[in-house]
Design a protein around this motif. Structure first.
Motif, PDB file in Angstrom:
ATOM      1  N   ALA A 270      -8.304  25.732 -63.865  1.00 38.24           N
ATOM      2  CA  ALA A 270      -7.596  26.795 -64.507  1.00 38.24           C
ATOM      3  C   ALA A 270      -8.412  28.065 -64.291  1.00 38.24           C
ATOM      4  CB  ALA A 270      -7.702  26.536 -66.038  1.00 38.24           C
ATOM      5  N   ALA A 271      -9.738  27.858 -64.523  1.00 38.12           N
ATOM      6  CA  ALA A 271     -10.756  29.305 -64.211  1.00 38.12           C
ATOM      7  C   ALA A 271     -10.570  29.715 -62.830  1.00 38.12           C
ATOM      8  CB  ALA A 271     -12.146  28.900 -64.618  1.00 38.12           C
ATOM      9  N   GLY A 272     -10.614  28.802 -61.745  1.00 38.39           N
ATOM     10  CA  GLY A 272     -10.534  29.108 -60.315  1.00 38.39           C
ATOM     11  C   GLY A 272      -8.875  29.916 -60.232  1.00 38.39           C
ATOM     12  N   TRP A 273      -8.058  29.218 -60.901  1.00 39.93           N
ATOM     13  CA  TRP A 273      -6.486  29.994 -60.490  1.00 39.93           C
ATOM     14  C   TRP A 273      -6.361  31.244 -61.569  1.00 39.93           C
ATOM     15  CZ3 TRP A 273      -2.710  29.192 -57.929  1.00 39.93           C
ATOM     16  CH2 TRP A 273      -2.482  27.968 -57.199  1.00 39.93           C
ATOM     17  N   GLY A 274      -7.407  31.340 -62.554  1.00 38.53           N
ATOM     18  CA  GLY A 274      -7.370  32.597 -63.144  1.00 38.53           C
ATOM     19  C   GLY A 274      -8.047  33.707 -62.401  1.00 38.53           C
ATOM     20  N   LEU A 275      -8.907  33.509 -61.674  1.00 37.76           N
ATOM     21  CA  LEU A 275      -9.775  34.361 -60.714  1.00 37.76           C
ATOM     22  C   LEU A 275      -8.765  34.644 -59.664  1.00 37.76           C
ATOM     23  CD1 LEU A 275     -13.232  32.914 -60.625  1.00 37.76           C
ATOM     24  CD2 LEU A 275     -12.581  35.055 -61.818  1.00 37.76           C
ATOM     25  N   ALA A 276      -7.873  33.736 -58.863  1.00 36.47           N
ATOM     26  CA  ALA A 276      -7.046  33.815 -57.944  1.00 36.47           C
ATOM     27  C   ALA A 276      -5.953  34.619 -58.205  1.00 36.47           C
ATOM     28  CB  ALA A 276      -6.734  32.536 -57.222  1.00 36.47           C
ATOM     29  N   LEU A 277      -5.525  34.593 -59.689  1.00 42.13           N
ATOM     30  CA  LEU A 277      -4.338  35.233 -59.947  1.00 42.13           C
ATOM     31  C   LEU A 277      -4.584  36.620 -60.509  1.00 42.13           C
ATOM     32  CD1 LEU A 277      -2.317  32.223 -61.537  1.00 42.13           C
ATOM     33  CD2 LEU A 277      -1.723  33.665 -59.424  1.00 42.13           C
ATOM     34  N   THR A 278      -5.933  37.124 -60.329  1.00 41.09           N
ATOM     35  CA  THR A 278      -5.970  38.403 -61.054  1.00 41.09           C
ATOM     36  C   THR A 278      -5.166  39.647 -60.472  1.00 41.09           C
ATOM     37  OG1 THR A 278      -8.408  37.956 -61.632  1.00 41.09           O
ATOM     38  CG2 THR A 278      -7.890  39.963 -61.402  1.00 41.09           C
ATOM     39  N   PRO A 279      -5.173  39.597 -59.321  1.00 43.09           N
ATOM     40  CA  PRO A 279      -4.188  40.873 -58.598  1.00 43.09           C
ATOM     41  C   PRO A 279      -2.670  40.733 -58.861  1.00 43.09           C
ATOM     42  CG  PRO A 279      -5.629  39.618 -57.174  1.00 43.09           C
ATOM     43  CD  PRO A 279      -5.645  38.819 -57.997  1.00 43.09           C
ATOM     44  N   PHE A 280      -2.507  39.685 -59.410  1.00 42.30           N
ATOM     45  CA  PHE A 280      -0.880  39.297 -59.524  1.00 42.30           C
ATOM     46  C   PHE A 280      -0.327  39.135 -60.667  1.00 42.30           C
ATOM     47  CE2 PHE A 280      -2.728  37.228 -55.886  1.00 42.30           C
ATOM     48  CZ  PHE A 280      -2.127  38.008 -54.687  1.00 42.30           C
ATOM     49  N   PHE A 281       0.921  39.662 -61.162  1.00 44.33           N
ATOM     50  CA  PHE A 281       1.525  39.337 -62.564  1.00 44.33           C
ATOM     51  C   PHE A 281       0.610  40.297 -63.564  1.00 44.33           C
ATOM     52  CE2 PHE A 281       2.344  35.491 -60.177  1.00 44.33           C
ATOM     53  CZ  PHE A 281       3.661  35.441 -60.065  1.00 44.33           C
ATOM     54  N   VAL A 282       0.142  41.455 -63.193  1.00 45.82           N
ATOM     55  CA  VAL A 282      -0.782  42.076 -64.012  1.00 45.82           C
ATOM     56  C   VAL A 282       0.066  42.483 -65.291  1.00 45.82           C
ATOM     57  CG1 VAL A 282      -2.200  44.175 -64.349  1.00 45.82           C
ATOM     58  CG2 VAL A 282      -2.050  42.930 -61.984  1.00 45.82           C
ATOM     59  N   GLY A 283      -0.695  42.017 -66.514  1.00 42.62           N
ATOM     60  CA  GLY A 283      -0.235  42.368 -67.777  1.00 42.62           C
ATOM     61  C   GLY A 283       0.983  41.427 -68.191  1.00 42.62           C
ATOM     62  N   PHE A 284       1.317  40.474 -67.589  1.00 46.77           N
ATOM     63  CA  PHE A 284       2.631  39.747 -67.835  1.00 46.77           C
ATOM     64  C   PHE A 284       2.370  39.004 -69.029  1.00 46.77           C
ATOM     65  CE2 PHE A 284       4.382  41.315 -64.363  1.00 46.77           C
ATOM     66  CZ  PHE A 284       5.579  40.808 -63.998  1.00 46.77           C
ATOM     67  N   ALA A 285       3.479  38.752 -70.015  1.00 41.83           N
ATOM     68  CA  ALA A 285       3.061  37.923 -71.310  1.00 41.83           C
ATOM     69  C   ALA A 285       3.097  36.398 -70.773  1.00 41.83           C
ATOM     70  CB  ALA A 285       4.341  37.999 -72.091  1.00 41.83           C
ATOM     71  N   GLY A 286       2.222  35.468 -71.116  1.00 43.80           N
ATOM     72  CA  GLY A 286       2.189  34.142 -70.978  1.00 43.80           C
ATOM     73  C   GLY A 286       1.381  33.851 -69.694  1.00 43.80           C
ATOM     74  N   LYS A 287       0.569  34.910 -69.030  1.00 49.32           N
ATOM     75  CA  LYS A 287       0.173  34.646 -68.032  1.00 49.32           C
ATOM     76  C   LYS A 287      -1.183  33.635 -67.963  1.00 49.32           C
ATOM     77  CE  LYS A 287      -2.593  36.668 -63.998  1.00 49.32           C
ATOM     78  NZ  LYS A 287      -3.111  38.159 -63.628  1.00 49.32           N
ATOM     79  N   SER A 288      -2.026  33.689 -68.962  1.00 56.74           N
ATOM     80  CA  SER A 288      -3.044  32.979 -69.316  1.00 56.74           C
ATOM     81  C   SER A 288      -2.681  31.431 -69.555  1.00 56.74           C
ATOM     82  CB  SER A 288      -3.788  33.441 -70.782  1.00 56.74           C
ATOM     83  OG  SER A 288      -4.482  34.612 -70.440  1.00 56.74           O
ATOM     84  N   GLY A 289      -1.537  31.235 -70.227  1.00 60.53           N
ATOM     85  CA  GLY A 289      -1.040  30.069 -70.346  1.00 60.53           C
ATOM     86  C   GLY A 289      -0.479  29.324 -69.140  1.00 60.53           C
ATOM     87  N   PHE A 290       0.204  30.139 -68.261  1.00 61.03           N
ATOM     88  CA  PHE A 290       0.502  29.746 -67.006  1.00 61.03           C
ATOM     89  C   PHE A 290      -0.470  29.291 -65.999  1.00 61.03           C
ATOM     90  CE2 PHE A 290       1.341  30.971 -62.350  1.00 61.03           C
ATOM     91  CZ  PHE A 290       2.341  29.742 -62.269  1.00 61.03           C
ATOM     92  N   THR A 291      -1.761  29.985 -66.333  1.00 52.91           N
ATOM     93  CA  THR A 291      -3.057  29.648 -65.488  1.00 52.91           C
ATOM     94  C   THR A 291      -3.629  28.233 -65.871  1.00 52.91           C
ATOM     95  OG1 THR A 291      -3.393  32.075 -65.415  1.00 52.91           O
ATOM     96  CG2 THR A 291      -5.369  30.589 -65.036  1.00 52.91           C
ATOM     97  N   SER A 292      -3.561  28.145 -67.184  1.00 58.52           N
ATOM     98  CA  SER A 292      -3.924  26.877 -67.498  1.00 58.52           C
ATOM     99  C   SER A 292      -3.235  25.612 -67.366  1.00 58.52           C
ATOM    100  CB  SER A 292      -4.188  26.664 -69.142  1.00 58.52           C
ATOM    101  OG  SER A 292      -3.010  26.884 -69.782  1.00 58.52           O
ATOM    102  N   MET A 293      -1.730  25.934 -67.274  1.00 52.94           N
ATOM    103  CA  MET A 293      -0.773  24.822 -66.810  1.00 52.94           C
ATOM    104  C   MET A 293      -1.275  24.442 -65.300  1.00 52.94           C
ATOM    105  SD  MET A 293       1.876  24.333 -64.808  1.00 52.94           S
ATOM    106  CE  MET A 293       2.646  26.087 -64.774  1.00 52.94           C
ATOM    107  N   MET A 294      -1.547  25.773 -64.454  1.00 48.02           N
ATOM    108  CA  MET A 294      -1.672  25.425 -63.019  1.00 48.02           C
ATOM    109  C   MET A 294      -2.839  24.639 -62.886  1.00 48.02           C
ATOM    110  SD  MET A 294       0.752  26.978 -61.186  1.00 48.02           S
ATOM    111  CE  MET A 294      -0.082  26.771 -59.452  1.00 48.02           C
ATOM    112  N   GLY A 295      -3.897  24.784 -63.837  1.00 44.67           N
ATOM    113  CA  GLY A 295      -5.211  24.269 -63.627  1.00 44.67           C
ATOM    114  C   GLY A 295      -4.792  22.583 -63.827  1.00 44.67           C
TER     115      GLY A 295
END
Length: 337
Positions: A270-295
Motif C-alpha cells: 500500500a505504501a508503494g501504491w501511495g508513492l506511485a499515486l502521488t501525482p494523480f487524483f490530487v486532493g480526491f476524497a477517499g484516495k488513502s482508502g483506495f491506496t490501501s485497497m490497492m495494496g
C-alpha cells in the motif's frame, strides 16, 4: 452527510483549520464514543472520508487558498449523497458485496463516488479543474501529497523527498502492523475465553466482545499523530497521510489478513501504491482508502500468482517423475541379450 460537513468544516473553515487526517480521525472517534457507534459508525466514517478533501472550488494553482462559500457545502452534500448511493446500491449490495473484508473498502467507496461526481458534475461545471487527475505531472506535488499548501516554488532537494518517502513508508508499516496486531491479539484472547467457558473454568463469565475494526486503527492513528505532532517534525503532514493508509489496512477483515506478517506485507505494498499515486487524483476524497485497497488487492494477486506457479511447478515435477518411472519400466521390461 453530517459527518462530511463536520470534517470538511474542521479541515477547511476559518483561520484555525487543521490537517485533513486529524479532521477525519477526530470525527470518527467522536462518533465512536456515542451510543450510535454500533449502528452508525460505518456511514459516519464514509461521510468523514467524503468531507476529507479541499478541492471543491479548486480551479487554480493548488497553493492558492480556496475560498469557502456556502455553495461549497451544497456541492459537498451532493458528493455525500452520491457516495451513499454507491455504498448502498453497489459496494454493500448483498447481491455483489464488493470488496467485502478488504482493506480500504469504505475509502474506496468514497473514491468511486468522488470520481463519478467529478466526471459528471464537478468537472463539466468547472467546480474542480480536470487537471486534479494529473496535477503532479505538471506542477510540484511533494511525496504523499505532503503540504499541498506550500508555495510551488519551494522545490526540495532530493534528499528531503527521500526522507519523506522513507518516513511515509515507515508510517504506513507502523499503523498497519500495530493496528492489525492489536486486533489479532484481542481475537486470540477472546478465543481463549471461549475455551475456558467451554471447559467450565470460566463459568459465569462472558467473553468480551471483539474490538471494533474501525475504531482500533483510528485510535492508534490519533495516538501516533499526537506523538509526531509533539516533536514538531517538519514532514509531519506526510507521516499523517502514511498513518491513515496504514490504519485503513489495519481495518481489513482478519479472515482476509490472518497474521501480523501479512499485515506488514499489505502495508508495504500500500505504501508503494501511495508513492506511485502521488501525482494523480490530487486532493480526491477517499484516495488513502483506495491506496490501501490497492495494496491488499495487489497482495491477493501476488499470492494467487505464487500459488499458481507452485502448483505448475509441482505438476511438472510429477510429470517428470512419471516419465522417469515409465522409462525405467520400459527398460526393465526389455529382454536381456
Amino acid at each position: 452527510s453530517i459527518t462530511a460537513v463536520f470534517t470538511y468544516s474542521y479541515n477547511n473553515v476559518g483561520n484555525h483549520s487543521t490537517n485533513v487526517q486529524i479532521a477525519i480521525m477526530t470525527v470518527i472517534t467522536l462518533v465512536g464514543a456515542t451510543p450510535f457507534c454500533s449502528t452508525h459508525l460505518i456511514p459516519a466514517a464514509i461521510g468523514a472520508f467524503a468531507g476529507g478533501h479541499n478541492i471543491i472550488g479548486s480551479t487554480g494553482l493548488i497553493d492558492n487558498a480556496n475560498e469557502i462559500h456556502y455553495s461549497n457545502f451544497g456541492w459537498l452534500l451532493l458528493l455525500s449523497f452520491a457516495v451513499g448511493m454507491v455504498w448502498c446500491f453497489i459496494v454493500a449490495n448483498p447481491r455483489w458485496n464488493i470488496l467485502d473484508g478488504y482493506a480500504g473498502r469504505l475509502g474506496t467507496t468514497t473514491f468511486i463516488g468522488m470520481n463519478l461526481v467529478m466526471l459528471t458534475i464537478f468537472g463539466p461545471l468547472g467546480v474542480v479543474d480536470w487537471d486534479r487527475y494529473y496535477y503532479g505531472m505538471v506542477q510540484v506535488i511533494h511525496i504523499a501529497e505532503e503540504d499541498a499548501t506550500l508555495p510551488l516554488a519551494s522545490a526540495w532537494e532530493w534528499t528531503e523527498e527521500a526522507e519523506l518517502a522513507i518516513g511515509y513508508v515507515l508510517a504506513v508499516l507502523w499503523l498497519g502492523i500495530i493496528g492489525g496486531r492489536t486486533r489479532i491479539f484481542h481475537q486470540k484472547y477472546i478465543a481463549q475465553q471461549f475455551e475456558s467457558v467451554d471447559k467450565g473454568s470460566g463459568a459465569g463469565k462472558q467473553p468480551p466482545t471483539p474490538l471494533n475494526n474501525v475504531l482500533v486503527p483510528v485510535l492508534w492513528t490519533m495516538l501516533s499523530i499526537f506523538a509526531v505532532n509533539v516533536t514538531q517534525y517538519k514532514h509531519g503532514a506526510g507521516l499523517f497521510n502514511g498513518f491513515a493508509v496504514g490504519a485503513y489496512v489495519a481495518m481489513a477483515s482478519l479472515q482476509k489478513i490472518t497474521s501480523t506478517g501479512k499485515f506488514a506485507v499489505v502495508s508495504l505494498l500500500a505504501a508503494g501504491w501511495g508513492l506511485a499515486l502521488t501525482p494523480f487524483f490530487v486532493g480526491f476524497a477517499g484516495k488513502s482508502g483506495f491506496t490501501s485497497m490497492m495494496g491488499h488487492v495487489t497482495h491477493e494477486i501476488l499470492v494467487n500468482l505464487l500459488n499458481r506457479i507452485r502448483f505448475l511447478w509441482k505438476l511438472r515435477q510429477q510429470e517428470q517423475e512419471m516419465q522417469q518411472q515409465q522409462q525405467q519400466q520400459q527398460q526393465s521390461s526389455q529382454p536381456k541379450r
